[in-house]
Design an enzyme around this catalytic site. Structure first.
Site, PDB file in Angstrom:
ATOM      1  N   TYR A 151       6.631   0.809  -3.565  1.00 54.68           N
ATOM      2  CA  TYR A 151       7.756   1.464  -2.879  1.00 54.68           C
ATOM      3  C   TYR A 151       7.500   1.429  -1.381  1.00 54.68           C
ATOM      4  O   TYR A 151       6.447   1.837  -0.909  1.00 54.68           O
ATOM      5  CB  TYR A 151       7.939   2.918  -3.355  1.00 54.68           C
ATOM      6  CG  TYR A 151       9.171   3.541  -2.710  1.00 54.68           C
ATOM      7  CD1 TYR A 151      10.457   3.124  -3.079  1.00 54.68           C
ATOM      8  CD2 TYR A 151       9.069   4.511  -1.716  1.00 54.68           C
ATOM      9  CE1 TYR A 151      11.592   3.668  -2.484  1.00 54.68           C
ATOM     10  CE2 TYR A 151      10.195   5.059  -1.114  1.00 54.68           C
ATOM     11  CZ  TYR A 151      11.456   4.631  -1.504  1.00 54.68           C
ATOM     12  OH  TYR A 151      12.584   5.158  -0.911  1.00 54.68           O
TER      13      TYR A 151
ATOM     14  N   ASP B  16       1.146  -0.859   4.120  1.00 53.89           N
ATOM     15  CA  ASP B  16       2.037   0.290   4.132  1.00 53.89           C
ATOM     16  C   ASP B  16       1.175   1.524   3.881  1.00 53.89           C
ATOM     17  O   ASP B  16       0.840   1.838   2.740  1.00 53.89           O
ATOM     18  CB  ASP B  16       3.117   0.132   3.056  1.00 53.89           C
ATOM     19  CG  ASP B  16       4.082   1.311   3.039  1.00 53.89           C
ATOM     20  OD1 ASP B  16       3.753   2.361   3.627  1.00 53.89           O
ATOM     21  OD2 ASP B  16       5.154   1.182   2.432  1.00 53.89           O
TER      22      ASP B  16
ATOM     23  N   LYS C 228       5.045  10.096   7.206  1.00 57.25           N
ATOM     24  CA  LYS C 228       4.589  11.303   6.491  1.00 57.25           C
ATOM     25  C   LYS C 228       3.533  12.140   7.239  1.00 57.25           C
ATOM     26  O   LYS C 228       3.861  12.854   8.171  1.00 57.25           O
ATOM     27  CB  LYS C 228       4.116  10.917   5.112  1.00 57.25           C
ATOM     28  CG  LYS C 228       5.247  10.226   4.318  1.00 57.25           C
ATOM     29  CD  LYS C 228       5.024  10.202   2.837  1.00 57.25           C
ATOM     30  CE  LYS C 228       6.085   9.356   2.147  1.00 57.25           C
ATOM     31  NZ  LYS C 228       6.874  10.048   1.178  1.00 57.25           N
TER      32      LYS C 228
HETATM   33  N1  PMP Z   1       6.294   3.554   2.086  1.00 55.43           N
HETATM   34  C1  PMP Z   1       5.687   4.309   1.174  1.00 55.43           C
HETATM   35  C2  PMP Z   1       4.373   3.846   0.597  1.00 55.43           C
HETATM   36  C3  PMP Z   1       6.257   5.511   0.756  1.00 55.43           C
HETATM   37  O1  PMP Z   1       5.656   6.249  -0.187  1.00 55.43           O
HETATM   38  C4  PMP Z   1       7.477   5.925   1.331  1.00 55.43           C
HETATM   39  C5  PMP Z   1       8.152   7.224   0.920  1.00 55.43           C
HETATM   40  N2  PMP Z   1       7.819   7.762  -0.271  1.00 55.43           N
HETATM   41  C6  PMP Z   1       8.070   5.103   2.300  1.00 55.43           C
HETATM   42  C7  PMP Z   1       7.454   3.931   2.654  1.00 55.43           C
HETATM   43  C8  PMP Z   1       9.373   5.505   2.941  1.00 55.43           C
HETATM   44  O2  PMP Z   1       9.182   6.584   3.798  1.00 55.43           O
HETATM   45  P1  PMP Z   1      10.397   7.541   4.181  1.00 55.43           P
HETATM   46  O3  PMP Z   1      10.786   8.291   2.950  1.00 55.43           O
HETATM   47  O4  PMP Z   1       9.849   8.421   5.279  1.00 55.43           O
HETATM   48  O5  PMP Z   1      11.490   6.674   4.689  1.00 55.43           O
END
Ligand code: PMP
Length: 447
Positions: A163, A251, A279
């Site tokens: 994700y 990521d 985050k």
């Molecule tokens: N990358 C990863 C690994 C994530 O877990 C998330 C959100 N769960 C995102 C990107 C997207 O981040 P956001 O919800 O702040 O857009």
């Protein structure tokens, strides 16, 4: 009107008591759905995977959440990752308050951008230059465009079940967040291989020479259960990217400033070309960031020809939250404490598994853990498909009734924070045994 039987799947309390316990939340759930689709601004908040109606919260402090009905919860959602110091940490709150009093956003440069960029650069060796955005989604989306612009290639490789936010090219994934409404050009530019499978990636590289701009990877997967990179996998990715002239993008939106101060790349000793953050970096303020090798970052406008912009990007209020968060992390080094808390919780789960033979395979990396309600260890998307969402839903509701809040999704990683103490963990473990028994009994009746 909300149907109570649907709104309250079986939990630890009798239905009548549950109706009273969640009275205010249930009333608000009915009302909000009239004006917001599904009553939520992000789908997994709606309990659609675990059933029932979302709980509405009024307040969060330290390791605790407080709902509209006055119920208190030990929190293992951590706002899906940001609450690394616990909620409403006094130093973060003070920094944000004093900054916003001088104007929330300028749309022009200011010194706090320099301060947060410098703090990150001195903490993470692979980051020579960094850009701030407003979410993890934006960070990944921008890093992909930059990789394409820098290499002059179009394809991106990602891993099945990964994700990376909700931009078109990465949502064309096979995970639990697939979507309609995505043009085929976006999905056909994204190539997919199984996680922990270097051979599949090597075959792909060999079949498509000079077309792959970047390999995008979560160094610890957090959205298909918690899946760890097997020994040599991340290093192998780095070598393959070098061999075929592609960029390696980590990521670290979840893992950054969480599994270690320097993120997963510090833990696994790998230097990616680009890294995405979000985050925990903002300590609760909406943030994203992407950075890496200076040579690549200089391709961004106004120096280069890759466009990325944002009215709120790098705003002083968010920067203040980020600076305070990293300063507290550096000053107090809560990582050994979080490791100890997570280890104790994890050990308790393992003991229950051994004693009772429950079919689940919990995993952990630092303060991030997955219950992985699967009868086989989860190491890729194929094994993640075995996760028993029905059993997890029963587990979730049993603990909810007893004041423990987990991610309302069987696939998403739970986290704990610097504010979690041994009493929180012991109280959780006291309740987890009965919840597991209930969950697997419940699930077996459905089979
Ligand atoms: N990358 C990863 C690994 C994530 O877990 C998330 C959100 N769960 C995102 C990107 C997207 O981040 P956001 O919800 O702040 O857009």
């Amino acid at each position: 009107m909300i149907n109570l039987a649907d709104a309250l799947p079986p939990g630890a309390l009798p239905q009548s008591q549950r109706a009273a316990r969640y009275k205010a939340s249930l009333a608000l759930a009915a009302e909000i759905k009239q004006v917001i689709p599904g009553g939520v601004d992000s789908p997994f908040r709606a309990f659609h995977e675990v059933g029932g109606e979302a709980i509405f919260f009024e307040k969060a402090a330290g390791s605790k959440l407080f709902d509209l009905d006055g119920n208190q919860y030990i929190d293992y959602l951590g706002a899906w990752g940001p609450a690394i110091l616990g909620h409403a940490h006094p130093q973060v709150v003070a920094a944000v308050k004093s900054t916003i009093e001088n104007g929330a956003v300028f749309g022009a440069p200011h010194r706090l951008e320099l301060k947060l960029a410098s703090l990150i650069i001195e903490t993470i060796p692979s980051i020579e230059s960094i850009r701030f955005v407003n979410s993890g989604t934006e960070a990944v989306m921008s890093a992909i465009r930059l990789a394409r612009g820098f290499t002059g290639r179009e394809k991106i490789v990602m891993f099945e079940g990964g994700y990376h936010g909700h931009s078109d090219s990465v949502l064309a994934s096979t995970g639990h967040s697939s979507s309609s409404g995505i043009v085929s050009a976006a999905s056909s530019s994204t190539l997919m291989v199984p996680y922990n499978n270097l051979g599949a990636l090597e075959d792909l590289f060999a079949a498509r020479p000079k077309t792959i701009a970047a390999v995008l990877v979560e160094p610890v997967c957090g959205s298909m259960g918690l899946v760890k990179a097997q020994s040599g996998f991340l290093d192998g990715l780095s070598q393959l990217c070098r061999k075929y002239g592609s960029l390696l993008i980590f990521d670290e939106v979840i893992t950054g400033f969480r599994v270690a101060l320097g993120g997963a790349q510090a833990l696994y000793d790998i230097e990616p070309d680009l890294t995405c953050f979000g985050k925990a970096l903002g300590g609760g303020m909406p943030i994203g960031a992407y950075g890496g090798r200076r040579e690549i970052m200089q391709k961004l406008m106004p120096l280069g020809d890759v466009y990325q912009a944002g009215t709120f990007s790098g705003n002083p209020t968010t920067m203040a939250g980020g600076i305070a968060t990293i300063e507290v992390l550096k000053e107090t080094n809560p990582f050994p404490h979080m490791e100890e808390m997570a280890k104790t919780l994890f050990q308790g789960l393992q003991n229950l598994k051994t004693k009772k033979g429950y079919p689940f395979n919990p995993e952990r990396e630092g303060s991030m853990f997955g219950f992985n309600f699967s009868d086989v260890p989860v190491q890729d998307f194929a094994s993640a498909k075995r996760i028993n969402t029905k059993a997890y839903a029963a587990f979730f509701h049993h603990l909810l009734d007893q004041g423990v809040y987990l991610p309302p999704s069987a696939h998403d990683a739970a986290v704990l924070s610097a504010a979690h103490c041994l009493a929180d963990i012991e109280e959780t473990l006291d309740k987890v045994g009965a919840a597991l028994e209930f969950a697997f009994n419940f699930a077996s009746k459905l089979d």
